[in-house]
Scaffold this active site. Structure first.
Site, mmCIF file in Angstrom:
data_model
loop_
_atom_site.group_PDB
_atom_site.id
_atom_site.type_symbol
_atom_site.label_atom_id
_atom_site.label_comp_id
_atom_site.label_asym_id
_atom_site.label_seq_id
_atom_site.Cartn_x
_atom_site.Cartn_y
_atom_site.Cartn_z
ATOM 1 N N THR A 1 -25.046 -17.802 14.164
ATOM 2 C CA THR A 1 -23.764 -17.171 13.843
ATOM 3 C C THR A 1 -23.396 -16.124 14.885
ATOM 4 O O THR A 1 -22.234 -16.007 15.290
ATOM 5 C CB THR A 1 -23.833 -16.524 12.447
ATOM 6 O OG1 THR A 1 -24.119 -17.529 11.474
ATOM 7 C CG2 THR A 1 -22.522 -15.838 12.095
ATOM 8 N N HIS B 1 -21.883 -17.771 17.836
ATOM 9 C CA HIS B 1 -20.454 -18.062 17.624
ATOM 10 C C HIS B 1 -19.613 -16.811 17.875
ATOM 11 O O HIS B 1 -18.539 -16.880 18.488
ATOM 12 C CB HIS B 1 -20.223 -18.561 16.193
ATOM 13 C CG HIS B 1 -20.740 -19.934 15.927
ATOM 14 N ND1 HIS B 1 -20.187 -21.063 16.497
ATOM 15 C CD2 HIS B 1 -21.761 -20.377 15.146
ATOM 16 C CE1 HIS B 1 -20.840 -22.131 16.078
ATOM 17 N NE2 HIS B 1 -21.806 -21.738 15.260
ATOM 18 N N HIS C 1 -27.247 -9.829 11.259
ATOM 19 C CA HIS C 1 -27.644 -9.893 9.847
ATOM 20 C C HIS C 1 -29.091 -10.330 9.643
ATOM 21 O O HIS C 1 -29.506 -10.542 8.508
ATOM 22 C CB HIS C 1 -26.709 -10.839 9.080
ATOM 23 C CG HIS C 1 -26.661 -12.225 9.638
ATOM 24 N ND1 HIS C 1 -25.824 -12.578 10.661
ATOM 25 C CD2 HIS C 1 -27.352 -13.337 9.327
ATOM 26 C CE1 HIS C 1 -25.993 -13.854 10.953
ATOM 27 N NE2 HIS C 1 -26.925 -14.336 10.158
ATOM 28 N N GLU C 2 -29.865 -10.454 10.709
ATOM 29 C CA GLU C 2 -31.289 -10.775 10.580
ATOM 30 C C GLU C 2 -32.075 -9.546 11.015
ATOM 31 O O GLU C 2 -31.983 -9.139 12.180
ATOM 32 C CB GLU C 2 -31.650 -11.988 11.442
ATOM 33 C CG GLU C 2 -30.877 -13.247 11.063
ATOM 34 C CD GLU C 2 -31.274 -14.465 11.893
ATOM 35 O OE1 GLU C 2 -32.227 -14.358 12.698
ATOM 36 O OE2 GLU C 2 -30.634 -15.516 11.735
ATOM 37 N N CYS D 1 -20.429 -10.439 -5.826
ATOM 38 C CA CYS D 1 -19.572 -9.567 -6.639
ATOM 39 C C CYS D 1 -20.241 -9.096 -7.920
ATOM 40 O O CYS D 1 -19.972 -8.005 -8.412
ATOM 41 C CB CYS D 1 -18.250 -10.271 -6.947
ATOM 42 S SG CYS D 1 -18.371 -11.627 -8.149
ATOM 43 N N CYS E 1 -22.345 -15.505 -10.702
ATOM 44 C CA CYS E 1 -23.149 -14.281 -10.637
ATOM 45 C C CYS E 1 -23.704 -13.922 -12.010
ATOM 46 O O CYS E 1 -24.893 -13.616 -12.162
ATOM 47 C CB CYS E 1 -22.323 -13.128 -10.085
ATOM 48 S SG CYS E 1 -22.118 -13.127 -8.286
ATOM 49 N N LEU F 1 -27.293 -28.642 5.355
ATOM 50 C CA LEU F 1 -27.113 -27.254 5.770
ATOM 51 C C LEU F 1 -26.210 -27.160 6.997
ATOM 52 O O LEU F 1 -25.416 -26.240 7.129
ATOM 53 C CB LEU F 1 -28.465 -26.603 6.070
ATOM 54 C CG LEU F 1 -28.384 -25.133 6.472
ATOM 55 C CD1 LEU F 1 -28.118 -24.257 5.257
ATOM 56 C CD2 LEU F 1 -29.656 -24.673 7.180
ATOM 57 N N ILE G 1 -23.139 -27.710 9.512
ATOM 58 C CA ILE G 1 -21.708 -27.732 9.190
ATOM 59 C C ILE G 1 -20.991 -28.672 10.153
ATOM 60 O O ILE G 1 -20.793 -28.341 11.323
ATOM 61 C CB ILE G 1 -21.109 -26.320 9.278
ATOM 62 C CG1 ILE G 1 -21.869 -25.377 8.334
ATOM 63 C CG2 ILE G 1 -19.622 -26.344 8.912
ATOM 64 C CD1 ILE G 1 -21.478 -23.934 8.471
ATOM 65 N N TYR H 1 -25.975 -23.430 0.998
ATOM 66 C CA TYR H 1 -25.378 -22.261 1.632
ATOM 67 C C TYR H 1 -26.243 -21.050 1.316
ATOM 68 O O TYR H 1 -26.421 -20.698 0.145
ATOM 69 C CB TYR H 1 -23.946 -22.046 1.129
ATOM 70 C CG TYR H 1 -23.250 -20.841 1.724
ATOM 71 C CD1 TYR H 1 -23.074 -20.720 3.105
ATOM 72 C CD2 TYR H 1 -22.778 -19.827 0.908
ATOM 73 C CE1 TYR H 1 -22.441 -19.619 3.650
ATOM 74 C CE2 TYR H 1 -22.135 -18.717 1.442
ATOM 75 C CZ TYR H 1 -21.974 -18.619 2.812
ATOM 76 O OH TYR H 1 -21.345 -17.523 3.357
#
Length: 343
Positions: free
Chosen positions: A40, A43, A63-64, A93, A99, A262, A264, A287
């Protein structure tokens, strides 16, 4: 604080200084030790169509990660200052049907750390305490920093029972290669992975692949014959997003086989639906990670002998981040770690 940010709408990232995040009453503040570069992030670096539509500018990304809790909001329970943590990058949320039913990985209102909000390529990260995950002492910082993609591989590979099964994985990126190791660890019989990148196929061999097949030179059908597979694969894991790979996977599945997706693919990808219908295939989209069942499984597998160390191929100080991204862009890397110790 120092952070790696997208400051302009164009290729690249910039090491800059940004404001230290504020800590809400349900948040933890994490001092970052290590981060890893994700696909990601590539990208975002390239500033492709997806990134242009998705990433706010300016914003620091990533984010890792793994780090240490240095501050907690007044409502936080279950954590202590000094705890070493990684964290779930999908902030949910808590109020939608999924959730409230305990299926947070299916939250329709998910916000991504380092994608929709400020990320972990920084000296400090503030996230909801709910999203933090304690790392046992025997797991290294490097491995803890890749729990996010390791979780993708775990969620995908363990969607179906693999014991004694023949597994086909299409796509030898880091997630696909980790899925090889997971499948072998939990008892799959033959684990075959396909790609056209020899470097990453060699990584897959190091991780235990029965066969790592460069489909530009070798026939998957011939490999199946060599392995005395007369009926097809029981489980398929599509990790590439490449339409031709998905087509090959469907053609290679046994009747009643199970497929997890997984990767895309392009939005209008066409497949031969006869392969799905008349073979009675089960197809599941993946996801992210199950919260937090996937995380517990990751720890359990590492504690029971799963060795992911070959997937980490490059390490750089954060000041050398451009070298890290160059390694990823070259196609000749596994996971690339950025060290924030001296940031």
């Amino acid at each position: 604080m120092k952070a790696l940010a997208k400051l302009e709408r164009g290729p690249g990232l910039t090491l800059t200084r940004v404001k230290k995040p504020e800590v809400g009453h349900n948040d933890v503040l994490i001092k970052i030790r290590r981060t890893a570069i994700c696909g990601t992030d590539i990208h975002i670096w390239k500033w492709d169509d997806w990134a242009q539509k998705t990433i706010p500018v300016p914003m620091h990304v990533g984010h890792e990660y793994v780090g240490e809790i240095v501050e907690m909001g007044q409502e936080v329970r279950g954590f202590s200052i000094g705890d070493r943590v990684s964290g779930e990058g999908h902030i949910t949320c808590g109020f939608c049907r999924n959730c409230r039913a305990g299926r947070r990985h299916l939250c329709r209102n998910t916000v991504g750390v380092g994608v929709n909000r400020e990320g972990a390529f920084a000296e400090y990260l503030a996230i909801p305490a709910f999203n933090a995950f304690k790392i046992p002492p025997e797991i290294s910082d490097d491995l803890a920093a890749i729990f996010d993609p390791f979780g993708n591989a775990t969620h995908t590979a363990l969607s179906f029972n693999l014991v004694g099964e023949d597994v086909l994985i299409t796509g030898a990126g880091p997630i696909g290669v980790m899925a090889v190791a997971i499948a072998k660890h939990v008892g799959a019989r033959n684990v075959v992975i396909t790609d056209i990148n020899d470097y990453r196929l060699e990584l897959a061999r190091k991780m235990g692949a029965t066969r790592a097949v460069n489909v530009s030179r070798e026939s998957l059908r011939d490999v199946m014959a060599d392995l005395h597979m007369t009926e097809g694969f029981d489980v398929g894991l599509e990790m590439s997003g490449v339409p031709s790979a998905f087509t090959s996977l469907l053609e290679s599945m046994n009747h009643g086989g199970k497929v997890a997706l997984l990767g895309i693919p392009p939005a209008q990808t066409a497949i031969d639906w006869n392969q799905v219908i008349f073979k009675g295939l089960e197809i599941k989209g993946i996801y992210g990670r199950e919260m937090f069942e996937t995380w517990y499984k990751m720890v359990a597998m590492l504690q029971s002998g799963l060795d992911l160390s070959p997937i980490i191929t490059h390490r750089f100080a954060v000041d050398d981040y451009e070298k890290g991204f160059a390694a990823m862009l070259s196609g000749e890397s596994g996971k690339v770690i950025l060290d924030w110790a001296d940031a």
